[in-house]
Design an enzyme around this catalytic site. Structure first.
Site, PDB file in Angstrom:
ATOM      1  CG  HIS A  10       5.068   1.031   2.708  1.00 33.31           C
ATOM      2  ND1 HIS A  10       4.499   2.197   2.265  1.00 33.31           N
ATOM      3  CD2 HIS A  10       4.503   0.781   3.917  1.00 33.31           C
ATOM      4  CE1 HIS A  10       3.630   2.632   3.158  1.00 33.31           C
ATOM      5  NE2 HIS A  10       3.608   1.786   4.172  1.00 33.31           N
ATOM      6  CG  HIS A  15      -0.203   0.104   2.527  1.00 38.34           C
ATOM      7  ND1 HIS A  15       0.418  -0.981   3.096  1.00 38.34           N
ATOM      8  CD2 HIS A  15       0.021   1.149   3.365  1.00 38.34           C
ATOM      9  CE1 HIS A  15       0.981  -0.622   4.225  1.00 38.34           C
ATOM     10  NE2 HIS A  15       0.758   0.673   4.418  1.00 38.34           N
ATOM     11  NE  ARG A  57       2.291   5.729   9.015  1.00 39.28           N
ATOM     12  CZ  ARG A  57       1.240   5.066   8.520  1.00 39.28           C
ATOM     13  NH1 ARG A  57       1.386   3.830   8.074  1.00 39.28           N
ATOM     14  NH2 ARG A  57       0.073   5.642   8.450  1.00 39.28           N
ATOM     15  CG  ASP A  60       1.731   4.880   4.883  1.00 40.75           C
ATOM     16  OD1 ASP A  60       1.269   3.735   5.052  1.00 40.75           O
ATOM     17  OD2 ASP A  60       2.905   5.185   5.180  1.00 40.75           O
TER      18      ASP A  60
HETATM   19  C1  SIN Z   1       3.421   0.935   7.357  1.00 43.13           C
HETATM   20  O1  SIN Z   1       2.689   0.285   6.628  1.00 43.13           O
HETATM   21  O2  SIN Z   1       3.457   2.162   7.309  1.00 43.13           O
HETATM   22  C2  SIN Z   1       4.313   0.202   8.336  1.00 43.13           C
HETATM   23  C3  SIN Z   1       5.361  -0.584   7.667  1.00 43.13           C
HETATM   24  C4  SIN Z   1       6.133  -1.427   8.647  1.00 43.13           C
HETATM   25  O3  SIN Z   1       5.696  -1.616   9.802  1.00 43.13           O
HETATM   26  O4  SIN Z   1       7.193  -1.928   8.273  1.00 43.13           O
END
Ligand code: SIN
Length: 248
Positions: A224, A80, A239, A82
């Site tokens: 990602h 996805h 995050r 974000d």
């Molecule tokens: C995310 O999807 O922003 C997190 C990615 C992760 O935890 O590696």
């Protein structure tokens, strides 16, 4: 560099340019508490406040992405970009490693500029001007829980980066449900092709975390994926998500 120190305007500009050139930046050996992570994010834009996830240590812009040792429901498993479900999807995210498993838990990134560039001229023509629906509840059973807070949005399937002017594919399997004016079933062949094409290994890199690593990526032209290969161990990440522009 030490991101816990205040950043000079030239350094911020250098990081911004590096992000445009490389899409994913890795800063090792940092020591960042949530309030500082939010400050670093704000050098690059205003921060998104997630309506579905509460903040961390009183900092509402910092979300915790946590997998407990015995936690079944892991925040992982689908490619996805974000908050592509938002009318103003993210410019970029910063993810900071707080607790890591002894092995596994890497994050993969895919370059959506390359994904677009490598489509045939015919397929590029087919996608020209098409939009797709993004919805936060695509994979959530309790759709009603989300529908009051976030309506589905339509974004162009091919977007132009507002800073580099490069074209990229802007669809992802987590949030993109259908093409505009088509049913989900009718949209499947095109979306399934684009999802599979976008994550060809040739377009990806893989980040192995160490404690104190901060990764900053551009959500406008990457996707990602958090690997779920550390069952029985815990992982905690903080995050911040920087708000972007309306895709065009
Ligand atoms: C995310 O999807 O922003 C997190 C990615 C992760 O935890 O590696």
């Amino acid at each position: 560099m030490d991101l816990s120190e205040s950043l000079d305007v030239n350094v911020v500009q250098e990081i911004r340019q590096a992000l445009l050139n490389h899409l994913v930046l890795v800063f090792r050996d940092q020591s960042l508490y949530p309030a500082r992570l939010a400050e670093i994010g704000r050098y690059f834009g205003s921060l998104h406040i997630n309506p579905f996830v509460s903040g961390t240590d009183g900092v509402k812009e910092v979300i915790s992405i946590r997998s407990e040792e015995n936690h079944e429901k892991r925040f992982t498993g689908l490619w996805h970009s974000d908050i592509s479900w938002d009318a103003l999807p993210s410019l970029g995210s910063m993810l900071y490693a707080v607790t890591l498993p002894d092995w596994g838990g890497d994050t993969l990134f895919s370059n959506m500029n390359l994904a677009y560039d490598t489509l045939s001229p015919g397929y590029k023509q087919l996608l020209e001007g098409l939009k797709a629906e993004h919805r936060v509840d695509r994979f959530h059973h309790s759709r009603a829980e989300f529908s009051d807070v976030s309506d589905p949005v339509m974004h162009p399937i091919v977007r132009t980066h507002p800073e580099t002017n490069r074209k990229s594919l802007f669809v992802n399997e987590y949030f993109t449900s259908r093409l505009a004016d088509m049913s989900e079933q009718e949209s499947r062949p095109i979306l399934d092709y684009l999802f599979a094409h976008s994550i060809r290994p040739d377009f990806t890199c893989r980040i192995s975390w160490s404690l104190g690593t901060l990764v900053f990526w551009d959500n406008r032209c990457t996707q990602h994926y958090a690997t779920n290969d550390y069952v029985g161990q815990s992982r905690l990440m903080h995050r911040v998500t920087i708000t972007g522009d309306e895709p065009f």
